[in-house]
Design a protein around this motif. Structure first.
Motif, mmCIF file in Angstrom:
data_model
loop_
_atom_site.group_PDB
_atom_site.id
_atom_site.type_symbol
_atom_site.label_atom_id
_atom_site.label_comp_id
_atom_site.label_asym_id
_atom_site.label_seq_id
_atom_site.Cartn_x
_atom_site.Cartn_y
_atom_site.Cartn_z
ATOM 1 N N ALA A 184 0.791 -1.237 0.000
ATOM 2 C CA ALA A 184 0.000 0.000 0.000
ATOM 3 C C ALA A 184 0.817 1.278 0.000
ATOM 4 O O ALA A 184 0.412 2.273 -0.611
ATOM 5 N N TYR A 230 -4.582 5.503 -9.619
ATOM 6 C CA TYR A 230 -4.203 4.648 -8.501
ATOM 7 C C TYR A 230 -5.384 4.065 -7.736
ATOM 8 O O TYR A 230 -5.212 3.083 -7.018
ATOM 9 N N ALA A 231 -6.558 4.676 -7.860
ATOM 10 C CA ALA A 231 -7.706 4.228 -7.066
ATOM 11 C C ALA A 231 -9.017 4.502 -7.800
ATOM 12 O O ALA A 231 -9.097 5.432 -8.597
ATOM 13 N N MET A 289 -9.203 4.339 2.229
ATOM 14 C CA MET A 289 -9.275 3.507 1.035
ATOM 15 C C MET A 289 -9.222 2.037 1.409
ATOM 16 O O MET A 289 -8.695 1.673 2.456
ATOM 17 N N ASP A 290 -9.803 1.227 0.544
ATOM 18 C CA ASP A 290 -9.765 -0.224 0.693
ATOM 19 C C ASP A 290 -8.878 -0.802 -0.386
ATOM 20 O O ASP A 290 -8.956 -0.406 -1.548
ATOM 21 N N PHE A 291 -8.049 -1.750 -0.006
ATOM 22 C CA PHE A 291 -7.241 -2.527 -0.938
ATOM 23 C C PHE A 291 -7.877 -3.910 -0.952
ATOM 24 O O PHE A 291 -7.763 -4.658 0.021
ATOM 25 N N VAL A 307 -7.502 -0.750 -5.525
ATOM 26 C CA VAL A 307 -7.766 0.281 -4.514
ATOM 27 C C VAL A 307 -9.143 0.857 -4.812
ATOM 28 O O VAL A 307 -9.398 1.361 -5.903
ATOM 29 N N LEU A 357 -12.224 5.147 -2.353
ATOM 30 C CA LEU A 357 -11.405 6.296 -1.960
ATOM 31 C C LEU A 357 -12.324 7.395 -1.462
ATOM 32 O O LEU A 357 -13.287 7.775 -2.118
#
Length: 127
Positions: A10, A32-33, A107-109, A119, A122
């Motif tokens: 991350a 990225y997200a 954010m969640d991965f 990702v 957000l």
């Protein structure tokens, strides 16, 4: 996945996102997200509105250390590993002039069907 593995995956992504925010390159955040609960324009409005309301000139870049004390009780990045193996959640406390400014990037991965991490979700919240 443990916390060290989550951090290794991350941290480079968080760095890019935080630096996009600091440099007001909001459109680059989508590299990225993925946004799910709000749009890119809503996200931009949220960050800029927070800065304006709080009379802050900018957000710090990722490399700027937070001077919050006592340091032993504070971590700028928080990782929450999901027990079901679907990934992990990250909270990153944004700063201005090395001091907390009450806005937290969230954010969640999450693992995709192909096993890669995406990702998502957000958002930013006042904490």
């Amino acid at each position: 996945m443990n916390k060290q593995e989550a951090e290794q995956v991350a941290k480079p992504i968080i760095k890019e996102i935080v630096n996009c925010i600091a440099e007001k390159r909001y459109a680059d955040v989508e590299k990225y997200a993925e946004f799910e609960d709000l749009s890119l324009s809503d996200f931009e409005e949220l960050i800029d509105g927070f800065l304006e309301i709080n009379e802050l000139p900018y957000m710090d870049r990722f490399e700027v250390p937070c001077t919050f004390n006592p340091a032993y009780e504070y971590h700028q990045i928080h990782y929450i590993i999901y027990n079901d193996g679907r990934g992990f959640h990250v909270d990153y406390d944004l700063t201005t002039d090395k001091e907390l400014n009450d806005l937290t990037l969230q954010m969640d991965f999450l693992f995709t069907e192909s096993g890669e991490l995406a990702v998502k979700n957000l958002n930013a919240h006042v904490m």
